[in-house]
Design a protein around this motif. Structure first.
Motif, mmCIF file in Angstrom:
data_model
loop_
_atom_site.group_PDB
_atom_site.id
_atom_site.type_symbol
_atom_site.label_atom_id
_atom_site.label_comp_id
_atom_site.label_asym_id
_atom_site.label_seq_id
_atom_site.Cartn_x
_atom_site.Cartn_y
_atom_site.Cartn_z
ATOM 1 N N GLY A 1 0.825 -1.201 0.000
ATOM 2 C CA GLY A 1 0.000 0.000 0.000
ATOM 3 C C GLY A 1 0.860 1.251 0.000
ATOM 4 O O GLY A 1 1.974 1.257 0.513
ATOM 5 N N GLY A 2 0.362 2.323 -0.578
ATOM 6 C CA GLY A 2 1.112 3.577 -0.601
ATOM 7 C C GLY A 2 0.163 4.750 -0.583
ATOM 8 O O GLY A 2 -1.002 4.625 -0.937
ATOM 9 N N GLY A 3 0.638 5.906 -0.161
ATOM 10 C CA GLY A 3 -0.207 7.087 -0.173
ATOM 11 C C GLY A 3 0.544 8.309 0.301
ATOM 12 O O GLY A 3 1.727 8.239 0.622
ATOM 13 N N PHE A 4 -0.140 9.439 0.354
ATOM 14 C CA PHE A 4 0.472 10.720 0.678
ATOM 15 C C PHE A 4 -0.096 11.295 1.970
ATOM 16 O O PHE A 4 -1.252 11.075 2.310
ATOM 17 N N HIS A 5 0.743 12.053 2.661
ATOM 18 C CA HIS A 5 0.263 12.843 3.787
ATOM 19 C C HIS A 5 1.001 14.176 3.774
ATOM 20 O O HIS A 5 2.180 14.241 3.417
ATOM 21 N N LEU A 6 0.301 15.242 4.145
ATOM 22 C CA LEU A 6 0.887 16.581 4.154
ATOM 23 C C LEU A 6 1.113 17.059 5.582
ATOM 24 O O LEU A 6 0.225 16.943 6.434
ATOM 25 N N PHE A 7 2.297 17.586 5.841
ATOM 26 C CA PHE A 7 2.627 18.238 7.101
ATOM 27 C C PHE A 7 2.988 19.691 6.805
ATOM 28 O O PHE A 7 3.282 20.046 5.666
ATOM 29 N N THR A 8 3.018 20.527 7.844
ATOM 30 C CA THR A 8 3.752 21.783 7.739
ATOM 31 C C THR A 8 5.130 21.524 8.343
ATOM 32 O O THR A 8 5.295 20.638 9.191
ATOM 33 N N ALA A 9 6.110 22.289 7.909
ATOM 34 C CA ALA A 9 7.472 22.069 8.384
ATOM 35 C C ALA A 9 7.562 22.196 9.901
ATOM 36 O O ALA A 9 8.371 21.519 10.543
ATOM 37 N N SER A 10 6.713 23.045 10.491
ATOM 38 C CA SER A 10 6.761 23.246 11.942
ATOM 39 C C SER A 10 6.326 21.999 12.708
ATOM 40 O O SER A 10 6.657 21.855 13.892
ATOM 41 N N GLU A 11 5.588 21.089 12.081
ATOM 42 C CA GLU A 11 5.133 19.877 12.752
ATOM 43 C C GLU A 11 6.230 18.822 12.856
ATOM 44 O O GLU A 11 6.102 17.865 13.617
ATOM 45 N N LEU A 12 7.295 18.977 12.099
ATOM 46 C CA LEU A 12 8.320 17.946 12.020
ATOM 47 C C LEU A 12 9.582 18.374 12.745
ATOM 48 O O LEU A 12 9.925 19.555 12.782
ATOM 49 N N SER A 13 10.270 17.407 13.296
ATOM 50 C CA SER A 13 11.532 17.667 13.970
ATOM 51 C C SER A 13 12.636 17.912 12.938
ATOM 52 O O SER A 13 12.441 17.724 11.737
ATOM 53 N N ALA A 14 13.805 18.282 13.425
ATOM 54 C CA ALA A 14 14.932 18.541 12.529
ATOM 55 C C ALA A 14 15.314 17.293 11.756
ATOM 56 O O ALA A 14 15.753 17.367 10.607
ATOM 57 N N THR A 15 15.134 16.127 12.372
ATOM 58 C CA THR A 15 15.352 14.851 11.694
ATOM 59 C C THR A 15 14.199 13.914 12.023
ATOM 60 O O THR A 15 13.614 13.996 13.112
ATOM 61 N N GLU A 16 13.865 13.045 11.084
ATOM 62 C CA GLU A 16 12.810 12.062 11.273
ATOM 63 C C GLU A 16 13.302 10.698 10.773
ATOM 64 O O GLU A 16 14.026 10.616 9.779
ATOM 65 N N THR A 17 12.881 9.651 11.447
ATOM 66 C CA THR A 17 13.309 8.300 11.086
ATOM 67 C C THR A 17 12.464 7.749 9.952
ATOM 68 O O THR A 17 11.235 7.809 9.992
#
Length: 249
Positions: free
Chosen positions: A96-112
């Motif tokens: 399965g595959g798909g898209f999700h949208l974040f704003t940059a402020s929701e994400l940390s400097a690095t993500e796993t």
């Protein structure tokens, strides 16, 4: 051009009789960029892709330095495709595959980022499921489910995994189902299903955003294509994660 800064221009430098100098031309070149970026970098138009990172193996996503808090981060994940089964003559479903949208402020400097491996094919036993791919953030987790294994005795085993976004009402999107006798089934976001009855004329299912399913005894194509069935079932392809950073308002 990066790291531009604002340079003050005295009115005398802009007088019609003033000479053209290197300093004047450099300032005219850089100031338009520096104004909108508040002196921190270039001026990018809304909707422009600032950064793109694609992961075909597990790793770490790093937020680009140019990202602002209102920028959009678009994440696509696709799980590994399931392996084809030679005994039951059914191809594995794509992940399965798909898209999700974040704003940059929701994400940390690095993500796993975890990229799921495709499932092994089988010529004399049950093939393996594909594994899920994930993009983990501080607010939610985006996951493309792994593909099913080829197995006609359990219909659900032929179907690709769902796309999930934990904590949201995101629509679930499946990969291509395993072939049920002739050709594999297609998918828009997930991988295509593998060919179904193990003969050379059968085709894997297509996919618009991921890999196609494999033909008879053929591995699926990356990312996420299911393996085709046959005397030696084809392997499912590994998944992927794609991340875009887009200038927001």
């Amino acid at each position: 051009m990066t790291g531009t800064t604002w340079t003050s221009l005295p009115d005398t430098d802009l007088d019609q009789d003033s000479p053209i100098t290197v300093a004047l031309m450099t300032a005219l070149r850089d100031n338009a960029n520096a104004v909108a970026a508040r002196g921190a970098g270039p001026d990018y138009a809304d909707g422009l892709v600032l950064d793109y990172q694609e992961f075909t193996a597990s790793g770490t996503w790093t937020k680009p330095a140019v990202a602002q808090t209102t920028d959009i981060v678009k994440v696509y994940v696709c799980g590994g495709g399931g392996g084809g089964n030679g005994v039951n003559d059914s191809g594995g479903g794509g992940g399965g595959g798909g898209f999700h949208l974040f704003t940059a402020s929701e994400l940390s400097a690095t993500e796993t980022v975890t990229v799921g491996a495709g499932g092994a094919g089988s010529g004399g036993g049950t093939a393996s499921h594909g594994n899920a791919s994930t993009f983990s953030s501080s607010t939610t987790e985006v996951k493309g489910g792994g593909g099913g294994r080829g197995n006609t005795t359990t219909a659900s085993d032929n179907v690709g995994g769902t796309f999930e976004c934990a904590g949201s009402s995101a629509t679930y999107i499946t990969g291509g189902a395993g072939g049920d006798g002739v050709d594999g089934f297609g998918s828009t976001f997930g991988g295509g299903g593998g060919a179904g009855n193990g003969t050379s004329g059968d085709l894997g299912g297509p996919s618009m955003w991921a890999g196609n399913g494999g033909g008879a005894s053929t591995a699926g194509s990356a990312p996420g294509g299911g393996g085709g069935s046959g005397a030696t079932g084809g392997a499912g392809a590994d998944g992927a994660c794609r991340v875009w950073v887009i200038r927001g308002s």
